[in-house]
Structures are given as structure tokens and as C-alpha cells.
Design an enzyme around this catalytic site. Sequence first.
Site, PDB file in Angstrom:
ATOM      1  N   ASP A   1     -25.047 -23.977 -15.649  1.00  0.00           N
ATOM      2  CA  ASP A   1     -23.965 -23.274 -16.326  1.00  0.00           C
ATOM      3  C   ASP A   1     -24.300 -21.794 -16.503  1.00  0.00           C
ATOM      4  O   ASP A   1     -24.058 -21.202 -17.547  1.00  0.00           O
ATOM      5  CB  ASP A   1     -23.667 -23.918 -17.688  1.00  0.00           C
ATOM      6  CG  ASP A   1     -22.310 -23.495 -18.242  1.00  0.00           C
ATOM      7  OD1 ASP A   1     -21.552 -22.824 -17.521  1.00  0.00           O
ATOM      8  OD2 ASP A   1     -22.007 -23.830 -19.401  1.00  0.00           O
ATOM      9  N   TYR A   2     -24.829 -21.176 -15.458  1.00  0.00           N
ATOM     10  CA  TYR A   2     -25.154 -19.760 -15.465  1.00  0.00           C
ATOM     11  C   TYR A   2     -24.035 -18.933 -14.841  1.00  0.00           C
ATOM     12  O   TYR A   2     -24.277 -17.950 -14.132  1.00  0.00           O
ATOM     13  CB  TYR A   2     -26.470 -19.504 -14.730  1.00  0.00           C
ATOM     14  CG  TYR A   2     -27.701 -19.974 -15.471  1.00  0.00           C
ATOM     15  CD1 TYR A   2     -27.700 -20.097 -16.857  1.00  0.00           C
ATOM     16  CD2 TYR A   2     -28.869 -20.289 -14.783  1.00  0.00           C
ATOM     17  CE1 TYR A   2     -28.824 -20.534 -17.540  1.00  0.00           C
ATOM     18  CE2 TYR A   2     -30.014 -20.716 -15.468  1.00  0.00           C
ATOM     19  CZ  TYR A   2     -29.979 -20.838 -16.843  1.00  0.00           C
ATOM     20  OH  TYR A   2     -31.105 -21.255 -17.523  1.00  0.00           O
TER      21      TYR A   2
END
Length: 808
Positions: free
Chosen positions: A477-478
Site C-alpha cells: 500500500d505504498y
Amino acid sequence: MSVESKEHKRYGAGRIAAIVVGAITALLGAYLAYGGLELLKLGGSFYYLPAGLLMLVSGILLIRSDRRGAWLYGLTFVLTLLWSLWEAGLHFWPLAARLGLLAVIGLLIALVTPGLRGNAGQAPVRRASYGLAVVLGLCLIGAFAGAFQPIWLVKAGEAPAIAQGYKPGDDGANWTNYGRTTDGNQFSPIDQITPQNVGDMKVAWTFRTGDFAYGGAENQNTPLQIGKVIYACTPANKVFAIDADSGKQVWKYDPQVNPGYSPTWLRCRSLAYYEVPKPAAPASADAPVASAQPAACQRRIYLTTADLRLIALDAATGEPCADFGDKGQTSLAKGMGELVPGFYNPTAGPVMAGDRILVGGWIMDNQAVDEPSGAVRAFDPVTGKLAWAWDIGRPGVTTEPGPGEHYTRGTPNTWAAPTYDPQLGLVYLPTGNGTPDMYGGQRTAAINRVNSSIVALDAKTGAERWVFQTTHHDVWDYDLPSKPVLYDVPGPNGERIPALIQTTKRGEIFMIDRRTGKAIADVVEKPVPTDGLPGEKLSPTQPYSVGMPQIRQGVLTEAGMWGITPIDQLMCRIAFKELKYEGDFTPPSTSWYIPHPSPFGTMNWGGISIDKVHDYLIVNDMRIMMKAKLLPRPEADKALMASGKTTPSVAGIVPMAGTPYGVNRAMVTSALGVPCTDPPFGTMTAIDLKTRKIAWQRSLGTVEQLGPLGMKTHLPIPIGMPSLGGPVATASGLIFYTGTADYYLRAMDVATGQEIWKSPLPVGAQSTPLVFKSPESGKQYVVVTAGGGRTAPDRGDYIIAYALPGKP
């Protein structure tokens, strides 16, 4: 009463005190010994078990009024002091966690020592004990005072050099975009309020919108300023036009957003502004006269709504522009296929790129493989018709889907605001990852090509020009959380290089040539773990921007775990050792693991500010540790059913439907609710773009409105807290910021990082301030929207303007 009776009474009181202090010491020792044994089993520190046993024995001896208990505790304290210095150095907060409580107990033991068996009547013992108590008391008082000092990770050195060639007059007069200008630099060229007079600032006016942000709603709006009018939007997508000098309402527009469509995540970060060009004058008297643009709706305000509409309003009246779309609005649901309420929401607002309105959208994290498309669309600002669409599943095709078709689902979205370079004619998209976020076994090559990337498109046509990726095959989830910032940075030979600066959740800052997409500051691929789950295709390397400072906590260690006392610090050490952690890019696992930096990110949607006077980049960050665990499908479905969730949510257990797993994510805190890593938990940093090194870095925010177990401490201890919202630098050398967990508007010296003024807000804020000068009064204003911070319970509906008193 006889002397003997008095002595007997004094001895009885001292005996009781020794029993109480001994019991406290023994209980703490028993806990440390038990926890230390558990920690040793996990391969952790050797200190806690022997220290706990020594304290346990010391406490038992004190209960028995045996003076050897005091000596044994003194030995334990000295050994703890040496261990603390060896493990934590001279850093204040790590030492405070290790020594503070033990020093308090040591003071109490010193006070009861003269009354222990064998010490009665011995004046030297009494003097030494009370003297030690005074020393420990003074140390504790000094430590308490030291707690009110900010944490300086890097202190400012020499005064910054002035940038070559900057002229404040070259900047536009209005705040027309989310980042003020199309380059997104959040810099105000106004210099009326200075470090010398900022202390005189007062509230000029306060406006109440009546829209309170509860539940998943949050007020994150930075208003626009066009001439003497401010345009603000609220979480429910209401729009207010406000007179800049008086704070009085000019007009209000309520789009009547369907409350059932987006039950969570309501916010409106920005609006967009456009002036429709007037028809050109005829070349000759005989040439036909072009039809004049009607006065109505020549100046337009655009908003996007949670129920998927793009609306054009007359900036003068707030009335919908009849010639735009269908009576002033166009549907953003068109071509998106099936839409679960809340799964798609254009939270960042529309962005103007020349004569195109760009609209991206937030896709709810970790819900399903088949979530709505991340397509970015551009619309004609006059007619509302689609100009082009960037849909990675249809390369080279920029038209909307045909009947019965839809944009490619599950593709990386653009939930942060794009930026635009009018000279190059390029728009820059900061993309997310494919859905769902934490498992990518089903992702296509097209998704992997552009996830967590900066994508440059031709603003007129939507044709792709280049892609720069910041995380390969992102399952952490970057996604890119903030707008790319365009700035001509100093080169090695005095030249200026047209750069794009992109901050990331990872704490990496990428600086690339915005013409070509090639790195200006060095980027290297480093090897990372690849022991992922079956079906995953993890990249063996990931890009690191080694040519720019990294803004984050480093690699986590057990010694870096924190707590207010040794009790919760030991809890955090045990929790850390129980979690799977292989450093950066620890692969997702069916065991609890640490994705670090966390999916909440270090730098987030507030973005950065560029101080053009000094070539400084100003950025705030947050430093929190999270844990995550992938749940096999049967376990995930059972847990979701047991949770009783009736609406989609990004918190707790989430489904990741269409994959073999669900996921659970949580903060890593002690039983007191205190973060488990060393402070600061949030900082502000200035980076000199001439040297590409940190000029100063300090803790940002206090615990005044927060505290253990959710209780407010009311103590302005600047330990540094997670922050949301962005900074604004000004030409006079100030930084304005509101996005701390405590309730303040702050002004900081851009050259030194020192806080030189602050003003209390009625509730917390997490928006970027608006800084401008009214063309009517000539006053400089700092405008803040305050609706309540994410981590605090208080909510409000405030728009507050600050200014210097009197005439400018």
C-alpha cells in the site's frame, strides 16, 4: 506523649512506608522478570530478566525492613543506567523510558531507607539518603522540564543562501489550485507578515459552515482565493464563497450529496477554477463577429462530489453553469461499470490543466479484485464533454468505452492531485497500486507497469509520455499519496534543472527531470526479501532515492522500541519480537508481520512546500509502526461475518474479495495506547535543494490534546506526533502549519525551524493553510479550515482568517 511513644509511632509509619515501597518494587521486579523471560525466549534483550529478579529480591527485603534491599536496588539502578547509556546513548526520550520510573522508585526508597532495620538513629545514613533523594528529585524535575523541549534530529547550521534569480513579483496573485499554482509548490510570495511581526497576528474573522465531519468524514480543504473572494468546500461537498476581508458569505451551493452513496471517507480537498476565454476581436471590420461569451459563467468554480458528479458553478453567483454537461453537471459514474457505494470517490477534487479539467479518484483499499477503474479523465471546462481518458487496460485509446463496456477495472488509481506544466504541456499523475492493495498474485503486466508511479501525459490528448516507478509490484500500500511538485532545482554548475519532486509513503523523495522522467538525484535498485506467499511475484529489488535524504525512521530494532515506562516498553519489545520483520519490504504473510514504513505512510497527501527564496524543500512526516496479517479466505470470511460490518470499511479486517486472502491491519502500541517506537512520531524537515541535504529536522506537534488511554494530558510536550496536511512557506521566511494532533496554527522560521508563534484553534485541523493578500484591502491573510483532527475526538466547522491588526 513520651519520647519513646513518638519514636515508636515514627518507626511504625516508616515501616508501613517501606512495606508499600517494597511491594511496588517487588511487583515491578516480578513483571520485568516474567516479561524478560518471555523476551529471552524470543531472542530478545538479556537485561530485563536479571534486572527484574534483582528488583524482586530488593522489594522483598524492603518489605522485611532489611536495609540490604536499598543497597540491592541501588546496584540495580546503576547497572540499568549503564545498560541504558550503552543501548540508547544520550537521547532524552529513550533514556526517560528506561530510567524515569526507576528514578521515582529510587527516590522513594531513599526516603524510607533511614527507617529500615539497623539504620534507625544513624545520622550519616539519614543525611546520605535524604541527600540522594534530593539529587534524584532534582534530576526528575530537570527531566520533566526537558520534556518540554523539541526533539532536534538535525539542528540548523549556517544561514541559508538566497536562491539565484527569484523575484516574488513573478508569482501569480491568486491561489487558484490545490497547491496554489499548477506546479503545486505551496509557496506564497507575500511578505507582509514576517518573523518580526508574526507575533502580532490576530483572528480577523471566523466563518462557520454548519458541516461537521463525523464518522469517516474529514475536513481537509484548502480554499481557493480568486481576487477578493475565497472559495471553500466541506466534507459533504457544500461550496461557500466568502468575502476575504469581512468573512461574510457571498453565496452558498449545496449539491445535496446522496448520503447513502458514500457512507465513509467523505472529504473535499480542493476545488478548481477556470476563466472561459473571451472571443477574439475580429481581424477587420468586414469579418464576422464571434458570438460573445455570456457574462454568466465566464469565471467558473468546479467541484467533484462523493456521489460522482462533476459540477460547474458561476464564480460570481454560485449558480450551476447551464451550458456545462446536463444543466451544470456531468456524471463521473459513466463508463465505470458496477459501482458499490463508497468504492470510488474523487476526494482530491478536480484539477485544471490548461483547458482540461482532470478528475482522478480514491478507490477504497483492499475490498476486491474487481473494484472500479483507476482511469483518469479530462473534461472540456465549457461543455463538460469528455476530452480524453487514460485507461491502462486500453493502451492508446483515450475515448470513453462503448455501449455495454467500461473502463478497465482494478487498475491503479490517482487519488492525490495531479500537477501541470504549461510550458511542456504535460500533466503528471501520482498513481496508486492495483486492487486489492496487499496481495497482487492476480495483477496483470499492465497494472505492474504503472503501479505506484509518476505518469506523464500530454495534457491536450492524454497520450502517455513517460513512466517513473517508485515501488515495483506494490503489495505494501505504498501508493503515491501526494501531488508531484514542479520546481527548477539548482544544478551543479549554477544552472536550473526542470525537476519533478515526488514524496512517498516510504520516506523516499524522488527528484526526476520532468521532461524525460529520468532521475536527477541518484536512484539505485537494492535487493529486498522475496519470500512471498504462493502465487505472488515479488520484485527482487526496489528503487531507493539515495541522492535525496530519506525522511523516516530507519530499520526497526528491538532497542528502538519505546514506552512511557519500562513496563510498556517491555510490552513493545515483546510485541516487536513476536512479529515477522525482515526490514524494508517484508513480504506479506499469514503471520503477523511489520510493513515498515507503514501503509499510513511517512509523508502523505498534504504534500510539500518549496521555499523559493532559499531553495528549501519543506516536508512534514509521521512515524508510526503498524502490523498486518493476511487471513486465508475461510478465516477471513468467518471473521468478517463475526465483525458485523454492514458497510465497507478500510479499518480492521477487510475482505480482498477475489483473492485467496483477506487482511487485518492494526497499530502497534502498548497497553497504554502509546506508539511502540522511539519518538518523535512526527517531524518537520527542511532540505536544502542546493546541497540535497537536511538543513534542519525537528519534532512537530505536542501531546496536549492526547495521552495514554485516550486521556488528554493538557501538557504541551513537543514529542512530535503524526500529522496530516501540508506546510506553506512564504517569501518573508515563515512556514505556516496546522496539521498537528494538537489544536494550533503555527509559524516557524524557515531558516532555523524554530517555532516563533502559535495560536490556539477551537479544534484540530488537517488542511494546508491558505496564504494570500487581498487586492481590496492590501492585507495578508492566513486562512485555516479546522474541522477536527483524525486522532482527536473534537469536531468543528470553522474557517478562520488571521491577519496583522490595522491597515497594511
